[in-house]
Design a protein around this motif. Structure first.
Motif, PDB file in Angstrom:
ATOM      1  N   HIS A  29       3.914   5.526  -5.817  1.00  0.00           N
ATOM      2  CA  HIS A  29       3.692   5.565  -7.262  1.00  0.00           C
ATOM      3  C   HIS A  29       2.656   6.616  -7.619  1.00  0.00           C
ATOM      4  O   HIS A  29       2.827   7.397  -8.567  1.00  0.00           O
ATOM      5  CB  HIS A  29       3.246   4.195  -7.762  1.00  0.00           C
ATOM      6  N   GLY A  30       1.561   6.663  -6.841  1.00  0.00           N
ATOM      7  CA  GLY A  30       0.510   7.632  -7.122  1.00  0.00           C
ATOM      8  C   GLY A  30       0.987   9.060  -6.969  1.00  0.00           C
ATOM      9  O   GLY A  30       0.680   9.924  -7.805  1.00  0.00           O
ATOM     10  N   ILE A  31       1.743   9.321  -5.910  1.00  0.00           N
ATOM     11  CA  ILE A  31       2.286  10.672  -5.723  1.00  0.00           C
ATOM     12  C   ILE A  31       3.242  11.007  -6.860  1.00  0.00           C
ATOM     13  O   ILE A  31       3.243  12.126  -7.379  1.00  0.00           O
ATOM     14  CB  ILE A  31       2.993  10.776  -4.360  1.00  0.00           C
ATOM     15  N   GLY A  32       4.047  10.024  -7.248  1.00  0.00           N
ATOM     16  CA  GLY A  32       5.004  10.248  -8.319  1.00  0.00           C
ATOM     17  C   GLY A  32       4.344  10.643  -9.628  1.00  0.00           C
ATOM     18  O   GLY A  32       4.858  11.491 -10.358  1.00  0.00           O
ATOM     19  N   THR A  33       3.193  10.058  -9.922  1.00  0.00           N
ATOM     20  CA  THR A  33       2.503  10.391 -11.170  1.00  0.00           C
ATOM     21  C   THR A  33       1.973  11.823 -11.162  1.00  0.00           C
ATOM     22  O   THR A  33       1.721  12.395 -12.228  1.00  0.00           O
ATOM     23  CB  THR A  33       1.332   9.429 -11.430  1.00  0.00           C
ATOM     24  N   ARG A  34       1.816  12.393  -9.943  1.00  0.00           N
ATOM     25  CA  ARG A  34       1.313  13.759  -9.852  1.00  0.00           C
ATOM     26  C   ARG A  34       2.429  14.805  -9.795  1.00  0.00           C
ATOM     27  O   ARG A  34       2.151  16.006  -9.833  1.00  0.00           O
ATOM     28  CB  ARG A  34       0.396  13.890  -8.636  1.00  0.00           C
TER      29      ARG A  34
ATOM     30  N   GLY B 153       0.821  -1.205   0.000  1.00  0.00           N
ATOM     31  CA  GLY B 153       0.000   0.000   0.000  1.00  0.00           C
ATOM     32  C   GLY B 153       0.850   1.248   0.000  1.00  0.00           C
ATOM     33  O   GLY B 153       0.530   2.244  -0.666  1.00  0.00           O
ATOM     34  N   ALA B 154       1.954   1.226   0.746  1.00  0.00           N
ATOM     35  CA  ALA B 154       2.883   2.358   0.753  1.00  0.00           C
ATOM     36  C   ALA B 154       3.540   2.513  -0.616  1.00  0.00           C
ATOM     37  O   ALA B 154       3.703   3.635  -1.119  1.00  0.00           O
ATOM     38  CB  ALA B 154       3.941   2.164   1.835  1.00  0.00           C
ATOM     39  N   GLU B 155       3.920   1.401  -1.217  1.00  0.00           N
ATOM     40  CA  GLU B 155       4.506   1.453  -2.562  1.00  0.00           C
ATOM     41  C   GLU B 155       3.520   2.075  -3.553  1.00  0.00           C
ATOM     42  O   GLU B 155       3.908   2.907  -4.395  1.00  0.00           O
ATOM     43  CB  GLU B 155       4.883   0.055  -3.029  1.00  0.00           C
TER      44      GLU B 155
END
Length: 202
Positions: free
Chosen positions: A146-151, A140-142
């Motif tokens: 990834h989600g933050i990175g896409t933003r 879940g942390a990974e």
């Protein structure tokens, strides 16, 4: 610290939880536009972030990251610390993580009109996908990284790659969190009491 830690470090009224969440979205003097209980927790959130960023445990933890992506270590640690908190939740709070998270989501939903547009969008996704509960698993942390990175506007893949550093130094970083969090509990309490005392003196 990330969303879960800030929510736990807040007083647990709806307004306090809202303020803890808004600390990432309300800047400068804009906190004065909110009710006192919300403004207090926005200030507590900011103090926690300042204290955390300058703490030796965090500075040492950042040095464990590969130099090529160390500038993203602060974000990665915020997410990782929420993971450790979720994993070891019963160590810090008697209420189950599921019940606490549901209460937090309800507080955000009931007060959604007070949220800036970006905060409202994140709150809706957080609740729908149960981000706080998902933190209990490292995967879940990974996913969060990834989600933050896409933003991010650039180099988001380097943030996602920080998961490798977190895995490599998992135990040391987790121990660091457990050494740090009681200090944050003290900082949150002291900051809140100081604000309330000042407000009473005015």
């Amino acid at each position: 610290m990330n969303y879960l830690a800030h929510a736990l470090l807040a007083s647990h009224s709806d307004d306090a939880m809202l303020g803890a969440f808004l600390g990432d979205f309300v800047k400068g003097s804009d906190a004065a536009n909110f009710a006192d209980a919300i403004a207090t927790e926005i200030a507590v959130h900011r103090r926690i972030d300042t204290f955390t960023d300058a703490h030796a445990i965090v500075l040492d933890a950042k040095r464990l990251f590969d130099p090529s992506r160390r500038r993203f270590a602060g974000i990665a640690l915020d997410v990782f610390y929420d993971h450790v908190l979720a994993r070891d939740w019963n160590r810090y709070h008697p209420e189950s993580l599921g019940d606490f998270s549901a209460r937090f989501y309800r507080a955000l939903e009931r007060n959604s009109r007070q949220l800036p547009e970006r905060a409202r969008s994140i709150a809706e996704r957080m609740s729908r996908r149960d981000w706080l509960g998902a933190y209990a698993r490292f995967e879940g942390a990974e996913s969060a990284l990834h989600g933050i990175g896409t933003r991010l506007s650039r180099n988001g893949e380097q943030l996602a790659a920080c998961a490798a550093d977190l895995r490599e130094h998992y135990d040391v970083l987790a121990e660091g969190f457990h050494a740090l969090f009681p200090q944050l509990q003290d900082v949150a309490s002291e900051t809140r009491h100081a604000i309330l005392a000042q407000r009473g003196a005015d």
